[in-house]
Design a protein around this motif. Structure first.
Motif, PDB file in Angstrom:
ATOM      1  N   TRP A   4       0.795  -1.140   0.276  1.00  0.00           N
ATOM      2  CA  TRP A   4      -0.030   0.037   0.046  1.00  0.00           C
ATOM      3  C   TRP A   4       0.917   1.371   0.015  1.00  0.00           C
ATOM      4  CZ3 TRP A   4      -3.313  -2.377  -1.838  1.00  0.00           C
ATOM      5  CH2 TRP A   4      -4.333  -3.243  -1.278  1.00  0.00           C
ATOM      6  N   HIS A  91     -10.740  -4.211  10.454  1.00  0.00           N
ATOM      7  CA  HIS A  91      -9.743  -4.785  10.560  1.00  0.00           C
ATOM      8  C   HIS A  91      -8.435  -4.195  11.167  1.00  0.00           C
ATOM      9  CE1 HIS A  91      -8.757  -3.711   6.469  1.00  0.00           C
ATOM     10  NE2 HIS A  91      -7.703  -4.251   6.675  1.00  0.00           N
ATOM     11  N   HIS A  93      -5.354  -3.764  10.286  1.00  0.00           N
ATOM     12  CA  HIS A  93      -4.226  -2.896   9.250  1.00  0.00           C
ATOM     13  C   HIS A  93      -4.313  -1.397   9.769  1.00  0.00           C
ATOM     14  CE1 HIS A  93      -3.851  -6.469   6.506  1.00  0.00           C
ATOM     15  NE2 HIS A  93      -3.092  -6.485   7.445  1.00  0.00           N
ATOM     16  N   HIS A  96      -6.490   1.454   8.514  1.00  0.00           N
ATOM     17  CA  HIS A  96      -7.678   1.565   8.971  1.00  0.00           C
ATOM     18  C   HIS A  96      -8.018   1.641  10.426  1.00  0.00           C
ATOM     19  CE1 HIS A  96      -8.853  -0.632   5.068  1.00  0.00           C
ATOM     20  NE2 HIS A  96      -7.751  -0.664   5.018  1.00  0.00           N
ATOM     21  N   HIS A 209      -9.277 -11.550   4.445  1.00  0.00           N
ATOM     22  CA  HIS A 209      -8.103 -10.801   4.525  1.00  0.00           C
ATOM     23  C   HIS A 209      -7.371 -10.820   5.713  1.00  0.00           C
ATOM     24  CE1 HIS A 209      -6.098  -7.080   3.404  1.00  0.00           C
ATOM     25  NE2 HIS A 209      -6.285  -6.516   4.443  1.00  0.00           N
ATOM     26  N   ASP A 228     -10.919  -4.274   3.479  1.00  0.00           N
ATOM     27  CA  ASP A 228     -10.066  -4.833   2.492  1.00  0.00           C
ATOM     28  C   ASP A 228     -10.406  -6.332   2.015  1.00  0.00           C
ATOM     29  OD1 ASP A 228      -8.800  -2.536   2.723  1.00  0.00           O
ATOM     30  OD2 ASP A 228      -6.961  -3.226   3.566  1.00  0.00           O
TER      31      ASP A 228
HETATM   32 ZN   LIG Z   1      -5.879  -4.370   5.080  1.00  0.00          ZN
END
Ligand SMILES: [Zn+2]
Length: 341
Positions: A4, A91, A93, A96, A209, A228
Motif C-alpha cells: 500500500w 480489521h 491494518h 484502517h 483478508h 479490505d
Molecule cells: Zn488491510
C-alpha cells in the motif's frame, strides 16, 4: 502493508495538498450514507463510510493517522450536525485504525469503537509491535527520500520527492505521538443496531483478508462496506487466509446489495468484483499449486504464475497489478507449501 505504501508513492504523482477537505471526497451512496473516498497520499488512507443514524453518526474505519480522522470529523459537519457515536474498525491494518484515538473524548458521552473480538486481539498482539517497528523503520524511508532528493535533477521529480518527504516526516511525528486505541465493544458473529430510520448489521463472515474482518451491511439501503475483504485495488494478502477468503466472499456475495464501499478505490456496483476476486484467488492458488507440484522453486513459481495471471487480469485489476501480483504469488507459495496458513 508495504505494497500500500509503495502504491501510495506512485499515486502521489499529482502531489495533492493535504488540507482537511483534500483528504477525502464525500460521495453520497444512499440517503444519509456517504463513502469517504480517500485521495492519494504518501501514507495512504483507506476509504471510510459515514452512516447517519437517528441519534448520531457511525463511521467505518479511522484511516492511517489521527489527523485524517480529525479531518473527516470536520468534513462531516457539512452534511450533519449530529455527533459521531459509533466507529467500526473493519480489521487491524494500520491504514484502517490509526485514527482511533481521535474518537475517545470526541463526544461527551464517549464513542464506542466496535470491532470483531479477533481484530481487537490483533491490534493488541500484532498491531502494537508493528507501530513500534514502524517508528524504527520510517526514519530510514526519510533518509532514502533525502538521498533521492539530493540526486534528483528534474524539477517535477524533485517536487514529488519533496512532497513525499514532507508527508513522511509529518507521518512520523504523528506516529510517535499516537496512542494506540483499542476497540471498546467487540462481537463474535454479528452486532446489529436497530434504529427507526435504518438497521446496521456488523457481520463477521469468516476468515479472509485477516481472521477478523467485519463487513457493515445496510439491508434497507442495499449498501455493503467491505474494508479490505473487497476493494478496487489488487488484494493485499499478507495476513490473509486465501482458501477461507474465497468462501468468505461467496458468503458475503449472497447478501442483497447494490453498492459496495470497499477499503480502497471507488464505490462499486453489483456482484462483479466479488466474482472477479473469487476467481483470482482460485487461479492464483491453482497455478501456484501446479508449479509447486512440478518442483518449481519460489523464483520459478513467481515467473510462471505471473505469466499466467497478468494477461488474464489486465484490465480487471489496477495498472499496478504486474507488480502487486508478486507478493500474492509468494503468499500462495507459502500457503501451498505449508509454511503459513
Ligand atoms: Zn488491510
Amino acid at each position: 502493508m508495504k505494497c500500500w505504501r509503495w502504491l501510495g508513492i506512485i499515486l502521489l504523482a499529482a502531489a495533492p495538498p493535504l488540507a482537511a477537505e483534500e483528504l477525502f471526497e464525500l460521495k453520497p451512496v444512499a440517503d444519509g450514507v456517504y463513502a469517504a473516498i480517500a485521495k492519494p497520499a504518501t501514507k495512504v488512507n483507506c476509504n471510510g463510510a459515514v452512516i447517519l443514524l437517528d441519534d448520531g453518526v457511525m463511521l467505518v474505519d479511522t484511516f492511517s493517522k489521527p489527523s485524517a480522522a480529525r479531518a473527516l470529523m470536520e468534513q462531516i459537519k457539512s452534511v450533519t450536525p449530529k455527533p459521531v457515536k459509533y466507529v467500526v474498525d473493519t480489521h487491524f491494518h494500520w491504514d484502517h485504525y490509526y485514527g482511533n484515538e481521535v474518537y475517545l473524548g470526541a463526544w461527551p458521552a464517549g464513542v464506542e469503537i466496535i470491532s470483531s473480538e479477533a481484530t481487537r486481539q490483533n491490534i493488541e498482539q500484532r498491531g502494537i509491535p508493528r507501530v513500534k517497528r514502524e517508528i524504527l523503520e520510517v526514519p530510514k524511508e526519510i533518509e532514502t527520500l533525502k538521498a533521492d532528493l539530493a540526486k534528483a535533477t528534474d524539477a517535477t521529480k524533485k517536487a514529488v520527492i519533496q512532497e513525499n518527504l514532507r508527508q513522511t516526516e509529518a507521518y512520523l511525528a504523528e506516529l510517535k505521538a499516537m496512542r494506540v486505541t483499542l476497540p471498546t465493544l467487540t462481537f463474535d458473529r454479528s452486532l446489529i443496531l436497530y434504529r427507526q430510520s435504518r438497521t446496521v448489521e456488523i457481520l463477521y463472515l469468516g476468515k479472509g483478508h485477516t481472521d477478523g474482518d467485519a463487513v457493515v451491511y445496510l439491508p434497507k439501503e442495499k449498501v455493503i462496506i467491505t474494508g479490505d475483504a473487497l476493494h478496487g485495488w489488487t488484494p493485499y494478502m499478507g495476513d490473509s487466509y486465501p482458501y477461507d477468503w474465497i468462501r468468505m466472499l461467496e458468503a458475503t456475495e449472497k447478501l442483497d446489495f447494490d453498492y459496495i464501499i470497499g477499503g480502497h478505490g471507488g464505490v462499486m456496483r453489483g456482484k462483479g468484483q466479488f466474482q472477479m476476486w473469487e476467481q483470482y484467488f482460485r487461479d492464483l492458488l491453482a497455478e501456484t499449486a501446479a508449479a509447486y507440484a512440478q518442483g518449481a522453486t519460489l523464483e520459478e513459481t513467481r515467473q510462471r504464475v505471473a505469466a499466467a495471471l497478468v494477461p488474464k487480469y489486465t484490465g480487471k485489476m489496477p495498472a499496478t497489478f504486474p507488480q502487486d501480483v508478486v507478493g500474492n504469488i509468494e503468499k500462495a507459495y507459502r500457503v501451498v507449501s505449508g509454511a503459513t496458513n
